[in-house]
Structure formats: C-alpha cells, structure tokens
Design a protein around this motif. Structure first.
Motif, PDB file in Angstrom:
ATOM      1  N   ALA A  11       1.086  -1.549   0.017  1.00  0.00           N
ATOM      2  CA  ALA A  11      -0.197   0.132  -0.182  1.00  0.00           C
ATOM      3  C   ALA A  11       1.042   1.241  -0.131  1.00  0.00           C
ATOM      4  O   ALA A  11       2.478   0.934   0.304  1.00  0.00           O
ATOM      5  N   PRO A  12       0.047   2.412  -0.250  1.00  0.00           N
ATOM      6  CA  PRO A  12       0.887   3.596  -0.041  1.00  0.00           C
ATOM      7  C   PRO A  12       1.795   3.671   1.306  1.00  0.00           C
ATOM      8  O   PRO A  12       3.171   4.514   0.877  1.00  0.00           O
ATOM      9  N   ASP A  13       1.790   3.359   1.952  1.00  0.00           N
ATOM     10  CA  ASP A  13       2.156   3.417   3.267  1.00  0.00           C
ATOM     11  C   ASP A  13       2.618   2.758   3.609  1.00  0.00           C
ATOM     12  O   ASP A  13       3.283   2.867   4.979  1.00  0.00           O
ATOM     13  N   ASP A  14       3.221   1.465   2.914  1.00  0.00           N
ATOM     14  CA  ASP A  14       4.331   0.793   2.605  1.00  0.00           C
ATOM     15  C   ASP A  14       3.705  -0.435   3.478  1.00  0.00           C
ATOM     16  O   ASP A  14       4.348  -1.150   4.159  1.00  0.00           O
ATOM     17  N   ALA A 128      14.610  -1.487   4.524  1.00  0.00           N
ATOM     18  CA  ALA A 128      13.571  -1.682   5.436  1.00  0.00           C
ATOM     19  C   ALA A 128      12.286  -1.867   5.068  1.00  0.00           C
ATOM     20  O   ALA A 128      12.310  -3.377   5.365  1.00  0.00           O
ATOM     21  N   LEU A 129      11.682  -1.597   3.973  1.00  0.00           N
ATOM     22  CA  LEU A 129      10.506  -2.182   3.282  1.00  0.00           C
ATOM     23  C   LEU A 129      11.150  -4.038   2.539  1.00  0.00           C
ATOM     24  O   LEU A 129       9.958  -5.027   3.035  1.00  0.00           O
ATOM     25  N   ALA A 130      12.324  -4.162   2.013  1.00  0.00           N
ATOM     26  CA  ALA A 130      13.044  -4.968   1.436  1.00  0.00           C
ATOM     27  C   ALA A 130      13.273  -6.139   3.272  1.00  0.00           C
ATOM     28  O   ALA A 130      13.126  -7.189   2.398  1.00  0.00           O
ATOM     29  N   ARG A 131      13.313  -5.421   3.788  1.00  0.00           N
ATOM     30  CA  ARG A 131      13.714  -5.989   5.158  1.00  0.00           C
ATOM     31  C   ARG A 131      12.115  -6.921   5.821  1.00  0.00           C
ATOM     32  O   ARG A 131      11.777  -7.786   5.790  1.00  0.00           O
ATOM     33  N   ALA A 132      11.566  -5.769   5.709  1.00  0.00           N
ATOM     34  CA  ALA A 132      10.166  -6.325   6.150  1.00  0.00           C
ATOM     35  C   ALA A 132       9.845  -7.591   4.612  1.00  0.00           C
ATOM     36  O   ALA A 132       8.185  -8.510   5.313  1.00  0.00           O
ATOM     37  N   ARG A 141       6.736 -11.857  10.147  1.00  0.00           N
ATOM     38  CA  ARG A 141       5.632 -10.887  10.711  1.00  0.00           C
ATOM     39  C   ARG A 141       4.502 -10.615   9.872  1.00  0.00           C
ATOM     40  O   ARG A 141       4.840 -11.357   8.694  1.00  0.00           O
ATOM     41  N   PRO A 142       3.297 -10.876  11.037  1.00  0.00           N
ATOM     42  CA  PRO A 142       1.613 -10.819  10.600  1.00  0.00           C
ATOM     43  C   PRO A 142       2.200  -9.818   8.881  1.00  0.00           C
ATOM     44  O   PRO A 142       2.171  -9.005   9.123  1.00  0.00           O
TER      45      PRO A 142
END
Length: 146
Positions: A11-14, A128-132, A141-142
């Motif tokens: 989503a736009p907010d990651d 950070a997003l790649a890790r998530a 991670r849920p």
C-alpha cells in the motif's frame, strides 16, 4: 525440501498485504469479476517472493522480484499492461545478448522501447521495506490477506 511462491501488494503507506497466487491468477484472467477496491485508481507495488521450504516451514528467501500493477477506478487489474511489462522485462534481459551479436555483424541496435516499458513496471524497495517483505514471506511478520 520444496519451494513456495508468495505475492505481496504494498500500500502507499508501505503496509504489506498477502495476495494468494490463485487470487492473482483470477485477477489476471477475469479482472471484471475479481477486483481489489482497496487499490482502486492506484499503481500498486507488488513483490513476488520465492521461499525455500523445509518440512513445510519457510527457511529462506531464494528470489524476490518487484513489479507495479495498475488498477482502474473499480479496483480491477489491467492485465494487458502487466503482460506488456513482463514481456518487456524478458526482452530487456535478452536484448543485450542480441545487441552483442548484432554488433559483431556491424548492425546498429537502437530500439530501447522495451527497456522503458519494463522500467515502468519495476520498483526498488528501501532496505527497511525489503526486510519487511522478506520477514512476511518467511512468516516472521504478520500481514493482512487480500
């Protein structure tokens, strides 16, 4: 040992949303009947992750690719645009080999259309997003499901 494919929309907010392979397939084959109103009028980022499984448990991320999906006002996927981008990605990988061969035969190769189409369908996440995304793919991670 085996492998599993995991698909996530961002989503736009990651915020990450897991999208089942079967649902994504239905969205490509019959967009009118399988829409995602949450993503209406958006170009949504997508991550496709291949995970290695050992005893049905995700062990490690083997490969991740990032693409962009276009949704119309009702949240229907534009499959022709996605297909065009995927074909352009393949062509952009094959083109350097063909160009090398053409140069050996003194034939100029200047058509960069596929490269520009492919670039419109790709994105690069922040670290950070790649890790998530990796953590979600490994079920560490849920994340919500679509």
């Amino acid at each position: 040992m085996g492998f599993s494919s995991r698909t996530f929309l961002v989503a736009p907010d990651d915020t990450l949303w897991r999208l089942s392979t079967s649902k994504f397939d239905r969205m490509l084959r019959d967009p009118a009947s399988h829409s995602l109103p949450t993503f209406a009028r958006q170009r949504a980022r997508m991550a496709s992750v291949v995970v290695e499984l050992v005893a049905s448990e995700p062990m490690r991320v083997m490969r991740t690719t990032y693409s962009v999906l276009a949704f119309d006002a009702e949240g229907r996927l534009d499959p022709s645009r996605f297909e065009e981008q995927q074909f352009a990605l393949v062509e952009s990988v094959v083109a350097p080999v063909i160009a090398s061969s053409a140069e050996e035969n003194n034939q100029p190769v200047v058509d960069a259309t596929a490269r520009f189409i492919a670039q419109g369908g790709r994105w690069t996440p922040s670290p950070a997003l790649a890790r998530a995304i990796d953590e979600a793919a490994l079920e560490q991670r849920p994340c919500g499901r679509l």
